[in-house]
Motif scaffolding. Structure first.
Motif, short mmCIF file in Angstrom:
data_model
loop_
_atom_site.label_atom_id
_atom_site.label_comp_id
_atom_site.label_asym_id
_atom_site.label_seq_id
_atom_site.Cartn_x
_atom_site.Cartn_y
_atom_site.Cartn_z
N ARG A 25 -2.72 -9.57 8.98
CA ARG A 25 -2.79 -8.57 9.89
C ARG A 25 -1.42 -8.42 10.69
N GLU B 206 1.15 -5.07 10.46
CA GLU B 206 1.97 -4.43 11.76
C GLU B 206 3.28 -4.30 11.44
N ASN C 3 4.42 -1.58 8.73
CA ASN C 3 3.66 -0.26 8.82
C ASN C 3 4.93 0.68 8.75
N LEU D 261 3.76 -0.01 2.85
CA LEU D 261 2.21 -0.22 2.52
C LEU D 261 1.57 0.98 1.93
N HIS E 14 -7.37 -6.57 1.14
CA HIS E 14 -8.41 -5.93 2.33
C HIS E 14 -7.54 -5.49 3.52
N VAL E 15 -6.83 -6.27 4.10
CA VAL E 15 -6.52 -6.08 5.49
C VAL E 15 -5.04 -5.22 5.33
N MET E 16 -4.26 -5.48 4.22
CA MET E 16 -2.75 -4.77 4.22
C MET E 16 -3.05 -3.48 3.73
N THR E 17 -3.87 -3.10 2.55
CA THR E 17 -3.71 -1.78 1.88
C THR E 17 -5.06 -1.24 1.54
N ALA E 18 -6.20 -2.08 1.26
CA ALA E 18 -7.36 -1.72 0.96
C ALA E 18 -7.30 -1.46 -0.43
#
Lengths: 263, 425
Positions: free
Chosen positions: A88, A92, A95, A117, A201-205
């Motif tokens: 996470r 941030e 991004n 990302l 999952h958190v960074m790029t799905a």
């Protein structure tokens, strides 16, 4: 999972055995190969880079450079943080409108400010860099633990024989670290094959598209998003087989080779 | 000592059965679990709790409302379906075709079976067709309130850009919407907030806007059949959609922001327009004040088809799980949500419209003048609830994965169409 992978599924209901159809479908799916390739790219990038950096830092810390205790602590922080938290925070930072690009823009390096990302060519790269950062601490502690158990007398004997620092490192330290490096490689490869879900999952799905999807995430997408239970299970079995074959080959074959070489 | 241990072991084995028997004899309430995605303190969750209090008082049924959060809800439900355990009642956002898909998957108990809902009761439900499997006639759930697809806008930011929001038509065309975005952009204000890391936002845009691109609902049917997806209509739709992104009307970097971060963009005044659902209206109003938040129709994506002037009503739905041991009690809870006038009054106060055909919106008080104005428009426009029927899980999964790439120009609309076709096979 093996049974699931051999069954046909209508949505969430098993429709009886369909032999190897799920596996054949999978082998005809270009996205499956793309995700496998992503796994390979991650492994061949992360494992050696982390090994080299960690070995260098471990040696430096072992030599008790000024502030070595602080360095050890700082490197280990990402290891003790939950993966989701690390992912996470990195999301941030990376991004498109995050602090990394803000800093690059502020210092006049606008051409380096990218959609880290969100661009297909960069999303996997960003994940690789993140994994390198996260994994250095673990490898460092592993190597450091082995370094502290090496008999100082060996180095003293080498010094008496006139060995240089480089000679001592490549002729004593590295060979004595080889078993630890092997353990590190096995653990890393298993981790990079089967425990990347949190980051992806958190960074790029897994996106954009499938550009940062790895096999583990591909299984999740198939079973839980597309509800293709058979295909997802088949991919799970393949993941298990690939990992098992690697461990067998790497651990048992290299160990046997070493024994035969009388090492 | 050995005897004591033996007796204790026997007691341990027998105790559950004794407790079960005792429980059946006395007046122990039937316990049900209801999974929703709404926050515990949200207006809708409070209404669900009020309905639960009603069935507890009148039928001795204990309904526990469990908030599972939006992220991962469907995955949790899939895991429940595979293990045939979990909640007795489930929320299903974008009800419609999705609840039918869920029913076909074995997730939902048909409401028309075992007299859970009588024929008369079913006939009183709006949007019933959308919850009904056209091949079997099974009804897999019901909307609990008519929802709408809309956008909220910040009136102050509109004024800053020199836009007279008071002159907005009841429903804008795509050209009118674009003109507003252009003025906002020129004034240095980001027109549209979006969060598309998972592609869910783009999927909404696709599923809500695309039906409005055509003249009749049958025109969108090919898009979830096995026919080739790509044609001129689809191509134009994608082109306009990408053009909207290329023009810089979306929040920069929005493609890497999680859907959970979307709502904060509007309340933090990072953008002037944002998607709106009834449950969010009170959140926006609370953050920005009722005078600041305006509501407009969800814009079509460039089409001037007849359905662009239709009313995009849909309904968050609720269903009973196939594996529940208490379908009749679960049905009683559902009936509270749709037929109990006190509960419906609370839904309307939260911004939803009644599902029971016998109840008229004019009988209730809508919260806020803006919502009242918007609701009045909804009352007069034709609806296209069937439009949402082309939104299926199969279609959605692939749009979530690839429409992001299409907007960003990483794949062509033709490749995007090919990905959809591959999944629909």
């Amino acid at each position: 999972m093996l049974i699931f992978s051999l069954q046909g599924w209508s949505y969430l209901r098993p429709q009886g055995f369909n032999q190897l159809k799920n596996y054949l479908d999978l082998l005809n799916d270009p996205h499956f190969y793309a995700t496998m390739l992503n796994n390979v790219l991650i492994i061949v990038s992360v494992v050696p880079v982390v090994a080299v950096i960690s070995l260098a830092f471990a040696q430096a810390i072992f030599s008790r450079i000024p502030g070595y205790k602080i360095y050890t602590f700082l490197f280990f922080i990402p290891v003790i943080l939950p993966d989701v938290v690390v992912a996470r925070v990195l999301t941030e930072i990376l991004n498109k409108v995050g602090p990394l690009n803000a800093v690059l823009n502020a210092i006049g390096l606008n051409f380096l400010a990218k959609d880290w990302l969100g661009a297909p060519g960069l999303s996997l790269f960003s994940i690789i860099v993140s994994l390198i950062w996260k994994n250095i601490g673990f490898a460092l502690i592993l190597f450091l633990a082995r370094l502290t158990t090496i008999d100082i007398g060996i180095y003293e004997a080498a010094e008496i024989d006139g060995a240089t620092s480089t000679q001592k490192y490549f002729s004593i330290t590295l060979p004595l670290l080889s078993a630890t490096i092997k353990i590190y490689i096995v653990l890393q490869v298993i981790g990079l094959m089967a425990f990347l879900f949190n980051y992806i999952h958190v960074m790029t799905a897994g996106g954009p598209g499938y550009s940062s999807t790895v096999l583990e995430y591909f299984i999740y997408l198939n079973i839980f998003r597309l509800q293709e239970i058979g295909r997802g299970s088949a991919a799970g079995i393949i993941l298990m087989l690939v990992t098992t074959v690697f461990i067998y080959y790497f651990v048992f074959r290299t160990t046997r080779a070493e024994r035969e070489a009388g090492r | 000592m050995r005897k004591i241990v033996s007796i204790a072991l026997v007691m341990l084995c027998v105790a559950p059965f004794l407790a079960l028997a005792a429980g059946q004899k006395d007046n122990t309430p039937v316990k049900l679990e209801y999974w929703t995605v709404y926050e515990k303190d949200s207006a809708l969750n409070k209404i669900f709790e009020a309905a639960a209090a009603n069935v507890k008082a009148s039928n001795n049924i204990d309904v526990t409302i469990v908030n599972k959060g939006d992220a991962g809800f469907r995955e949790l439900l899939t895991a429940s379906a595979m293990s045939q355990s979990g909640p007795d009642i489930v929320f299903n956002w974008t009800g419609m075709a999705d609840i039918v898909t869920g029913g076909r998957q074995g997730l939902h108990y048909p409401l028309n079976k075992d007299n859970l809902f009588t024929k008369d009761e079913l006939s009183n439900l709006l949007l019933l067709d959308s919850c009904t499997d056209p091949t079997t006639g099974d009804v897999y759930g019901t909307a609990y309130g008519n929802n709408y697809i809309a956008v909220a806008y910040n009136k102050t930011m509109m004024e800053q850009a020199g836009i007279d929001w008071k002159s907005f038509p009841p429903k804008w065309t795509y050209d009118e919407f674009l003109a507003v975005c252009k003025k906002l952009k020129a004034a240095g204000i980001t027109p549209f907030g979006y969060a598309n890391k998972e592609g869910i936002f783009a999927d909404w845009w696709h599923s809500f806007s695309f039906p409005s691109y055509v003249d009749k609902i049958s025109d969108v049917i090919p898009y979830y059949s096995k026919k080739p997806i790509y044609n001129d209509v689809f191509g134009d739709f994608c082109k306009n959609w990408k053009g909207f992104y290329d023009a810089g009307y979306y929040l920069d970097g929005g493609n890497t922001i999680s859907i959970n971060d979307l709502w904060g963009q509007f309340t933090a005044k990072k953008c002037a327009i944002i998607p709106l659902f009834p449950a969010l209206y009170s959140i926006y109003v609370k953050a920005l004040g009722e005078d600041t938040v305006g509501i407009m129709e969800w814009p079509s994506m460039g089409g001037h088809g007849k359905l662009a002037m239709a009313n995009p009503i849909y309904g968050d739905a609720i269903g009973i799980t196939k594996w529940t041991k208490h379908p009749k009690e679960a049905a009683l809870y559902l009936k509270q949500l749709v037929f109990n006038k006190d509960i419906v009054t609370q839904f309307v106060a939260a911004g939803l419209f009644p599902v029971d055909k016998r109840m008229k919106l004019s009988d209730f008080n809508m919260p806020g003048a803006e919502l009242k104005r918007f609701a009045a428009v909804h009352q007069t426009l034709p609806t296209y609830p069937e439009g949402h029927a082309f939104w299926t899980r199969e279609y959605s999964s692939v749009t979530e994965k690839f429409c992001n790439s299409m907007i960003l120009g990483q794949i062509t609309p033709q490749q995007y169409a090919a990905e959809i076709e591959a999944v629909l096979k």
